[in-house]
Design a protein around this motif. Structure first.
Motif, PDB file in Angstrom:
ATOM      1  N   ARG A 241       0.932  -1.145   0.012  1.00 55.12           N
ATOM      2  CA  ARG A 241      -0.078   0.092   0.074  1.00 55.12           C
ATOM      3  C   ARG A 241       0.843   1.154   0.114  1.00 55.12           C
ATOM      4  O   ARG A 241       0.667   1.970  -0.633  1.00 55.12           O
ATOM      5  CB  ARG A 241      -0.938   0.064   1.170  1.00 55.12           C
ATOM      6  CG  ARG A 241      -1.635   0.991   1.267  1.00 55.12           C
ATOM      7  CD  ARG A 241      -2.735   1.184   2.418  1.00 55.12           C
ATOM      8  NE  ARG A 241      -3.443   2.527   2.760  1.00 55.12           N
ATOM      9  CZ  ARG A 241      -4.627   2.688   1.982  1.00 55.12           C
ATOM     10  NH1 ARG A 241      -4.876   1.720   1.352  1.00 55.12           N
ATOM     11  NH2 ARG A 241      -5.086   3.730   2.308  1.00 55.12           N
ATOM     12  N   ALA A 242       1.795   1.271   0.858  1.00 56.95           N
ATOM     13  CA  ALA A 242       2.687   2.533   0.935  1.00 56.95           C
ATOM     14  C   ALA A 242       3.651   2.688  -0.263  1.00 56.95           C
ATOM     15  O   ALA A 242       3.737   3.692  -0.988  1.00 56.95           O
ATOM     16  CB  ALA A 242       3.813   2.214   2.080  1.00 56.95           C
ATOM     17  N   PHE A 243       3.916   1.468  -1.027  1.00 55.37           N
ATOM     18  CA  PHE A 243       4.543   1.466  -2.353  1.00 55.37           C
ATOM     19  C   PHE A 243       3.660   2.206  -3.481  1.00 55.37           C
ATOM     20  O   PHE A 243       4.105   3.035  -4.251  1.00 55.37           O
ATOM     21  CB  PHE A 243       4.826   0.092  -2.645  1.00 55.37           C
ATOM     22  CG  PHE A 243       5.753   0.105  -4.031  1.00 55.37           C
ATOM     23  CD1 PHE A 243       6.994   0.483  -4.095  1.00 55.37           C
ATOM     24  CD2 PHE A 243       5.084  -0.475  -5.186  1.00 55.37           C
ATOM     25  CE1 PHE A 243       7.622   0.218  -5.250  1.00 55.37           C
ATOM     26  CE2 PHE A 243       5.791  -0.471  -6.311  1.00 55.37           C
ATOM     27  CZ  PHE A 243       7.183  -0.116  -6.442  1.00 55.37           C
ATOM     28  N   GLN A 244       2.456   1.693  -3.383  1.00 57.09           N
ATOM     29  CA  GLN A 244       1.594   2.309  -4.462  1.00 57.09           C
ATOM     30  C   GLN A 244       1.063   3.769  -4.178  1.00 57.09           C
ATOM     31  O   GLN A 244       1.096   4.563  -5.048  1.00 57.09           O
ATOM     32  CB  GLN A 244       0.207   1.692  -4.329  1.00 57.09           C
ATOM     33  CG  GLN A 244       0.263   0.144  -4.596  1.00 57.09           C
ATOM     34  CD  GLN A 244       0.809  -0.131  -6.029  1.00 57.09           C
ATOM     35  OE1 GLN A 244       0.220   0.703  -6.901  1.00 57.09           O
ATOM     36  NE2 GLN A 244       0.922  -1.315  -6.550  1.00 57.09           N
ATOM     37  N   LEU A 245       1.111   4.388  -2.837  1.00 60.10           N
ATOM     38  CA  LEU A 245       0.932   5.417  -2.241  1.00 60.10           C
ATOM     39  C   LEU A 245       1.965   6.413  -2.704  1.00 60.10           C
ATOM     40  O   LEU A 245       1.811   7.553  -3.163  1.00 60.10           O
ATOM     41  CB  LEU A 245       0.498   5.536  -1.089  1.00 60.10           C
ATOM     42  CG  LEU A 245      -0.827   5.192  -0.570  1.00 60.10           C
ATOM     43  CD1 LEU A 245      -0.807   5.191   0.942  1.00 60.10           C
ATOM     44  CD2 LEU A 245      -1.762   6.058  -1.133  1.00 60.10           C
ATOM     45  N   GLY A 246       3.347   5.924  -2.867  1.00 57.97           N
ATOM     46  CA  GLY A 246       4.435   6.779  -3.099  1.00 57.97           C
ATOM     47  C   GLY A 246       4.348   7.196  -4.566  1.00 57.97           C
ATOM     48  O   GLY A 246       4.575   8.222  -4.969  1.00 57.97           O
ATOM     49  N   PHE A 247       3.721   6.330  -5.453  1.00 61.73           N
ATOM     50  CA  PHE A 247       3.475   6.952  -7.036  1.00 61.73           C
ATOM     51  C   PHE A 247       2.291   8.038  -6.973  1.00 61.73           C
ATOM     52  O   PHE A 247       2.243   9.096  -7.590  1.00 61.73           O
ATOM     53  CB  PHE A 247       2.971   5.820  -7.775  1.00 61.73           C
ATOM     54  CG  PHE A 247       4.057   4.825  -8.037  1.00 61.73           C
ATOM     55  CD1 PHE A 247       5.083   5.057  -9.057  1.00 61.73           C
ATOM     56  CD2 PHE A 247       4.210   3.549  -7.472  1.00 61.73           C
ATOM     57  CE1 PHE A 247       6.185   4.380  -9.287  1.00 61.73           C
ATOM     58  CE2 PHE A 247       5.289   2.778  -7.754  1.00 61.73           C
ATOM     59  CZ  PHE A 247       6.155   2.939  -8.715  1.00 61.73           C
ATOM     60  N   VAL A 248       1.397   7.952  -6.181  1.00 60.72           N
ATOM     61  CA  VAL A 248       0.096   8.744  -6.227  1.00 60.72           C
ATOM     62  C   VAL A 248       0.600  10.071  -5.276  1.00 60.72           C
ATOM     63  O   VAL A 248       0.455  11.080  -6.030  1.00 60.72           O
ATOM     64  CB  VAL A 248      -1.049   8.331  -5.271  1.00 60.72           C
ATOM     65  CG1 VAL A 248      -2.084   9.435  -5.121  1.00 60.72           C
ATOM     66  CG2 VAL A 248      -1.620   6.747  -5.838  1.00 60.72           C
TER      67      VAL A 248
END
Length: 384
Positions: A241-248
């Motif tokens: 989740r944190a990895f995906q939010l990093g792109f957002v």
């Protein structure tokens, strides 16, 4: 009788009422679409599992990690299984035909990403064919891919033409699953690189670790990074989740701007609706005074005005909500490749209902207050 009176009052000035309903419809529709865009922006993070950790190079995602890190990560206490993936970055036929492609270790990767659903035959064929790949159902619909088709990608990160055979079309466990990706064998990429660019072989983009206990995610992440501290390729490990939010987060300002615009649209239609109701009350001052003279109290007048306002808001809001679904489908068809998951959520619909209700209530407040306070003599004086 009361509902009939409210409805007739609402459409006494048909053109004005229809224009107000049209404006409210457009506002609620726009709010729904913009909210869906925001939800789609976060869809990848919301659908991420808390039992997955992503390990990448601490400097940047573009720097690879050594292949031997896999076994070292597997030995960390709490890690159940480990897989790997490389971003490929190719295009299909022409540059505009771009979609996510990942070189993965098939068996372990599918074991971790259980939300990707394949038939037993498709899974078996994919695992046994080194040049095989699987594509998401949305991707297959977009480009007309079928099982057995051979497709060629033009590599950008890894130059050259790369041929793949589609061995399966995967579906998602739920609506939040990304079904717009292509997955193929990491071994195929690595073996080809050994021939074309030996210096780029045996390198991994990210490692994916499945952990036994989600509550230990932070502890295990620290243990993985400690394992490679002071090495030539230090790591940064975080939850999926944190990895995906990093792109957002890189486009957070765009999301904030969209959110502001969505609320600004509601504020504008609130002002329009309030003006409509204010004009209505001014025009009917004599009527309200007459009703008071006949014995109807202020509460009855307030009920009439609120009923009329809520009726207009309900009609406009209902049409706007109903129009959101086909509009979202058309939007997804046109720009769906930029948003892997684009569906109107129940939360968005609930917010549309609440905002339509709020517009109806707030816009009637001051006009109803004025009508309740009008004096019979002052109201009758306006006749003629």
């Amino acid at each position: 009788m009361l509902f009939t009176l409210i409805f007739r009052n609402a459409f006494r000035h048909r053109l004005r009422t229809l224009l107000t309903i049209t404006g409210l419809t457009v506002a609620i529709l726009a709010f729904g679409l913009l909210s869906t865009v925001i939800s789609a922006w976060y869809a990848g993070a919301e659908g991420a599992s808390g039992a997955r950790l992503i390990t990448r190079n601490a400097i940047s995602l573009i720097f690879p990690l050594p292949l031997n890190y896999r076994e070292k990560i597997r030995q960390i206490d709490g890690v159940r299984s480990v897989s790997l993936a490389n971003w490929f970055g190719g295009v299909y036929k022409e540059p505009k035909n771009f979609f996510p492609q990942f070189a993965v270790e098939p068996e372990s990767y599918l074991g971790i990403y259980t939300e990707y659903r394949l038939t037993d035959e498709e899974r078996r064929e994919f695992l046994h064919d080194r040049k095989g790949c699987i594509v998401g159902a949305k991707l297959a619909r977009t480009y007309g891919f079928k099982v057995g088709d051979t497709i060629t990608l033009q590599g950008r990160i890894f130059p050259g033409n790369w041929d793949f055979v589609i061995r399966g079309i995967y579906t998602g466990r739920d609506a939040k699953t990304d079904v717009s990706q292509m997955l193929f064998h990491w071994d195929y990429l690595n073996e080809t690189l050994k021939q074309r660019s030996p210096g780029r072989a045996n390198a991994v983009g990210v490692y994916i670790a499945e952990i036994a206990e989600q509550g230990r995610a932070a502890e295990i992440s620290r243990a993985i990074d400690a394992q490679f501290r002071n090495s030539n390729a230090e790591t940064l490990t975080e939850t999926d989740r944190a990895f995906q939010l990093g792109f957002v987060s890189r486009t957070e300002s765009i999301v904030v701007a969209i959110r502001i615009v969505s609320y600004l649209v509601i504020f504008i239609i609130l002002a329009v609706m309030a003006n409509t109701m204010a004009m209505t009350v001014r025009e009917r001052s004599a009527e309200y005074a007459t009703l008071k003279a006949l014995g109807f109290g202020p509460a009855f007048l307030v009920l009439l005005i609120y009923g009329e306002s809520l009726a207009i808001a309900a009609i406009g809001g209902g049409i706007g909500i109903a129009a959101t679904f086909p509009a979202a489908a058309a939007f997804a068809k046109t720009l769906g490749k930029f948003f892997p998951v684009f569906e109107v959520s129940n939360t968005t619909v609930a917010l549309q209902v609440l905002w339509a209700l709020a517009v109806g209530l707030v816009s009637a407040f001051f006009p109803a207050r004025r009508a309740a306070r009008v004096k019979i003599v002052d109201g009758l004086r306006s006749i003629g």
